[in-house]
Write a protein that holds these residues in place. Structure first.
Motif, short mmCIF file in Angstrom:
data_model
loop_
_atom_site.label_atom_id
_atom_site.label_comp_id
_atom_site.label_asym_id
_atom_site.label_seq_id
_atom_site.Cartn_x
_atom_site.Cartn_y
_atom_site.Cartn_z
N GLU A 11 -12.12 36.82 -20.10
CA GLU A 11 -12.92 35.90 -20.92
C GLU A 11 -12.13 34.65 -21.31
O GLU A 11 -12.65 33.54 -21.28
N GLU A 12 -10.86 34.83 -21.66
CA GLU A 12 -10.01 33.68 -21.99
C GLU A 12 -9.84 32.78 -20.77
O GLU A 12 -9.90 31.55 -20.88
N ALA A 13 -9.64 33.39 -19.63
CA ALA A 13 -9.48 32.63 -18.38
C ALA A 13 -10.76 31.85 -18.06
O ALA A 13 -10.70 30.69 -17.65
N LYS A 14 -11.92 32.49 -18.27
CA LYS A 14 -13.19 31.80 -18.02
C LYS A 14 -13.29 30.54 -18.89
O LYS A 14 -13.64 29.47 -18.40
N ARG A 15 -13.00 30.67 -20.18
CA ARG A 15 -13.09 29.53 -21.10
C ARG A 15 -12.10 28.44 -20.71
O ARG A 15 -12.43 27.26 -20.72
N LYS A 16 -10.88 28.84 -20.39
CA LYS A 16 -9.85 27.87 -20.03
C LYS A 16 -10.24 27.12 -18.75
O LYS A 16 -10.09 25.90 -18.67
N LEU A 17 -10.76 27.85 -17.77
CA LEU A 17 -11.13 27.22 -16.50
C LEU A 17 -12.43 26.42 -16.62
O LEU A 17 -12.61 25.45 -15.88
N GLU A 18 -13.30 26.78 -17.54
CA GLU A 18 -14.49 25.96 -17.79
C GLU A 18 -14.05 24.58 -18.26
O GLU A 18 -14.55 23.56 -17.80
N ALA A 19 -13.10 24.55 -19.17
CA ALA A 19 -12.59 23.27 -19.68
C ALA A 19 -11.88 22.50 -18.56
O ALA A 19 -12.03 21.29 -18.43
N TYR A 20 -11.10 23.22 -17.75
CA TYR A 20 -10.37 22.62 -16.63
C TYR A 20 -11.33 21.96 -15.64
O TYR A 20 -11.09 20.85 -15.17
N CYS A 21 -12.45 22.63 -15.34
CA CYS A 21 -13.43 22.09 -14.38
C CYS A 21 -14.33 21.03 -15.01
O CYS A 21 -14.82 20.16 -14.31
N ALA A 22 -14.56 21.14 -16.32
CA ALA A 22 -15.42 20.16 -16.99
C ALA A 22 -14.71 18.81 -17.10
O ALA A 22 -15.33 17.76 -17.05
N TYR A 23 -13.39 18.85 -17.23
CA TYR A 23 -12.60 17.62 -17.36
C TYR A 23 -12.69 16.77 -16.10
O TYR A 23 -12.79 15.56 -16.16
N GLN A 24 -12.65 17.42 -14.95
CA GLN A 24 -12.66 16.72 -13.66
C GLN A 24 -13.18 17.68 -12.61
O GLN A 24 -12.88 18.87 -12.67
N ASP A 25 -13.95 17.19 -11.63
CA ASP A 25 -14.41 18.06 -10.56
C ASP A 25 -13.21 18.64 -9.82
O ASP A 25 -12.24 17.93 -9.55
N ARG A 26 -13.29 19.91 -9.49
CA ARG A 26 -12.19 20.61 -8.80
C ARG A 26 -12.74 21.31 -7.56
O ARG A 26 -13.91 21.66 -7.50
N CYS A 27 -11.83 21.56 -6.61
CA CYS A 27 -12.22 22.34 -5.44
C CYS A 27 -11.81 23.80 -5.68
O CYS A 27 -11.01 24.09 -6.58
N HIS A 28 -12.34 24.70 -4.87
CA HIS A 28 -12.05 26.13 -5.02
C HIS A 28 -10.55 26.40 -4.95
O HIS A 28 -10.02 27.23 -5.70
N LYS A 29 -9.88 25.69 -4.04
CA LYS A 29 -8.45 25.93 -3.84
C LYS A 29 -7.64 25.62 -5.10
O LYS A 29 -6.74 26.37 -5.48
N VAL A 80 -10.42 8.33 7.73
CA VAL A 80 -9.46 9.26 8.34
C VAL A 80 -8.63 9.96 7.27
O VAL A 80 -8.48 11.19 7.27
N ARG A 81 -8.11 9.21 6.33
CA ARG A 81 -7.27 9.79 5.27
C ARG A 81 -8.10 10.67 4.33
O ARG A 81 -7.66 11.74 3.92
N ILE A 82 -9.29 10.22 4.00
CA ILE A 82 -10.17 11.01 3.12
C ILE A 82 -10.49 12.34 3.79
O ILE A 82 -10.41 13.40 3.16
N THR A 83 -10.81 12.30 5.08
CA THR A 83 -11.10 13.52 5.84
C THR A 83 -9.90 14.46 5.83
O THR A 83 -10.05 15.66 5.57
N ARG A 84 -8.74 13.93 6.11
CA ARG A 84 -7.51 14.74 6.15
C ARG A 84 -7.25 15.41 4.80
O ARG A 84 -6.95 16.60 4.72
N GLU A 85 -7.38 14.64 3.73
CA GLU A 85 -7.12 15.18 2.38
C GLU A 85 -8.15 16.25 2.00
O GLU A 85 -7.79 17.25 1.38
N LEU A 86 -9.40 16.04 2.36
CA LEU A 86 -10.42 17.04 2.04
C LEU A 86 -10.20 18.32 2.85
O LEU A 86 -10.39 19.42 2.33
N LYS A 87 -9.80 18.18 4.11
CA LYS A 87 -9.51 19.36 4.93
C LYS A 87 -8.35 20.16 4.34
O LYS A 87 -8.36 21.38 4.34
N GLN A 88 -7.33 19.45 3.83
CA GLN A 88 -6.20 20.13 3.19
C GLN A 88 -6.65 20.95 1.99
O GLN A 88 -6.03 21.93 1.64
N ARG A 89 -7.71 20.51 1.35
CA ARG A 89 -8.22 21.22 0.18
C ARG A 89 -9.24 22.30 0.55
O ARG A 89 -9.87 22.89 -0.32
N GLY A 90 -9.41 22.52 1.84
CA GLY A 90 -10.28 23.60 2.30
C GLY A 90 -11.76 23.32 2.18
O GLY A 90 -12.57 24.25 2.04
#
Length: 159
Positions: A11-29, A80-90
């Protein structure tokens, strides 16, 4: 003396990660790495990521679109660079393609022309035309612009 390692309940992890993701969009990785850094076990990681997906805190399509728009508009990166960076993030091929549609062709060409002219003017002190061509091409290629665009522009600017 070593400090004790902080442990989190799910539950603590859920709350902490909700704040982490609400601050800025994040990828799964990024989220999975953050949870591993918090020393969560794999089963708990799956539960937390499932919760974030269910409540729309984590959305890879939204992340990919925001990433592509931001890097293009603020850092003048090419596709090209945007594609490469997004691929690195899975990021999946579908989300990658969708993200690149955020960049309009006219704006893409305008930014490329502005960036290449600006860099060409910065190289005014360079007297050897071949070194000037190489520096301009290297700069634009590093920023992720397509090779054919780069070499056409280099030929145009440095005859």
């Amino acid at each position: 003396m070593q400090q004790p390692v902080k442990t989190y309940t799910v539950e603590e992890a859920k709350r902490k990660l909700e704040a982490y993701c609400a601050y800025q969009d994040r990828c799964h990785k990024e989220v999975a790495q953050k949870l591993r850094d918090m020393r969560m076990i794999p089963e708990a990681i799956d539960v937390v990521i499932g919760h974030l997906l269910e409540h729309n805190f984590l959305n890879e399509e939204r992340f990919a679109k925001a990433f592509a728009r931001g890097k293009f508009r603020h850092k003048s990166w090419g596709r090209v660079r945007i594609t490469r960076e997004l691929k690195q993030r899975g990021i999946s091929a579908y989300n990658l393609k969708t993200a690149l549609l955020e960049i309009e062709d006219e704006e893409y060409d305008r930014v490329f022309n502005t960036l290449s002219r600006k860099r060409y003017e910065q190289l005014s002190s360079e007297t050897d035309k071949y070194r000037k061509r190489k520096k301009l091409a290297d700069y634009l290629t590093y920023r992720g612009w397509e090779g054919d665009l780069v070499y056409e522009k280099v030929k145009e600017l440095v005859p």
